[in-house]
Design an enzyme around this catalytic site. Structure first.
Site, PDB file in Angstrom:
ATOM      1  N   LYS A   1       8.828  -1.945  -6.712  1.00  0.00           N
ATOM      2  CA  LYS A   1       9.532  -1.583  -5.482  1.00  0.00           C
ATOM      3  C   LYS A   1      10.042  -2.825  -4.765  1.00  0.00           C
ATOM      4  O   LYS A   1      11.211  -2.879  -4.348  1.00  0.00           O
ATOM      5  CB  LYS A   1       8.617  -0.782  -4.554  1.00  0.00           C
TER       6      LYS A   1
ATOM      7  N   ASP B   1      10.066   4.099  -1.906  1.00  0.00           N
ATOM      8  CA  ASP B   1       8.879   3.980  -1.067  1.00  0.00           C
ATOM      9  C   ASP B   1       8.407   5.388  -0.708  1.00  0.00           C
ATOM     10  O   ASP B   1       8.878   6.377  -1.269  1.00  0.00           O
ATOM     11  CB  ASP B   1       9.186   3.152   0.173  1.00  0.00           C
TER      12      ASP B   1
END
Length: 237
Positions: free
Chosen positions: A147, A165
């Site tokens: 991420k 997320d």
């Protein structure tokens, strides 16, 4: 029914939004997905992230610090940190103790301080003090996962990556954009269905929508500009 002895049971894993979505709606048709992003673009043509940074290195550090913390909380600590060290050399020279003092208000600050200093040293030693432009190289840095790498590639280098997320994971499942049981599945689903012309900003549009409109506890459906396209069966009124 008799419970098994506690010692015989494996540790119970706490359910999280990224491993067990509360809602996985019916998949949205491609034409509606294109319309979703057309509306996002019309409402906000140039979405921006909310983390404070001054260059690719400070962006990388800010994103590492934002893990399990809010952008607002990170932004309170980083001005002083970046005033003292805005390059890998300066950050490495600060050392773990000084970085720890500067980021003490951020959750997990001790571990994050160690990672920030370690990644700075690795950048100096192995990358000529430059932030790498590939996901693989970024993920080799301490404290950098997929991420974080995707965020840096997108914001710093303009690559059309989608960093999933908790907000994006929730929205993708709730609206039907890209339902999936894991972060990896949702990322792959979004990469398949988001039209190419919207891919660069998709990650920001979705994060901002999740942060301010399609909130976890109670989505603000009356204020949602895609409510007629959303497949969520329990819209608020």
């Amino acid at each position: 029914m008799t419970k098994a002895p506690a010692a015989a049971l494996p540790p119970r894993r706490k359910a999280t939004a990224t491993t067990r979505p509360a809602t996985r709606s019916k998949k949205m048709p491609r034409a509606d997905i294109a319309e979703v992003f057309a509306r996002f673009q019309k409402a906000c043509p140039e979405p921006k992230g909310e983390l404070f940074y001054t260059n690719p290195f400070t962006l990388l550090v800010a994103v590492v610090l934002s893990a399990q913390a809010t952008d607002a909380g990170v932004n309170k600590a980083t001005p002083a940190l970046f005033a003292a060290a805005d390059t890998p050399e300066k950050m490495a020279a600060l050392g773990v103790d000084r970085v720890t003092d500067l980021i003490r208000t951020i959750g997990l600050f001790r571990t994050k301080a160690k990672n920030v200093v370690a990644l700075s040293r690795k950048l100096v030693a192995e990358h000529g003090s430059q932030v790498p432009r590939t996901r693989e190289a970024l993920q080799e840095l301490p404290g950098v996962g997929r991420k974080t790498a995707n965020v840096v590639l997108n914001i710093a280098f303009g690559q059309p990556t989608i960093a999933v997320d908790t907000h994006i994971f929730r929205i993708s499942n709730r609206t039907g954009l890209a339902p999936g049981p894991t972060v990896e599945a949702v990322e792959a689903g979004l990469e398949r269905v988001v039209p190419a012309e919207y891919r660069l900003h998709a990650h920001h549009w979705l994060i901002l929508h999740g942060r301010y409109v399609c909130k976890a506890r109670k989505p603000d459906c009356p204020a949602c500009l895609i409510r007629d396209l959303c497949r969520y069966p329990a819209k608020t009124v």
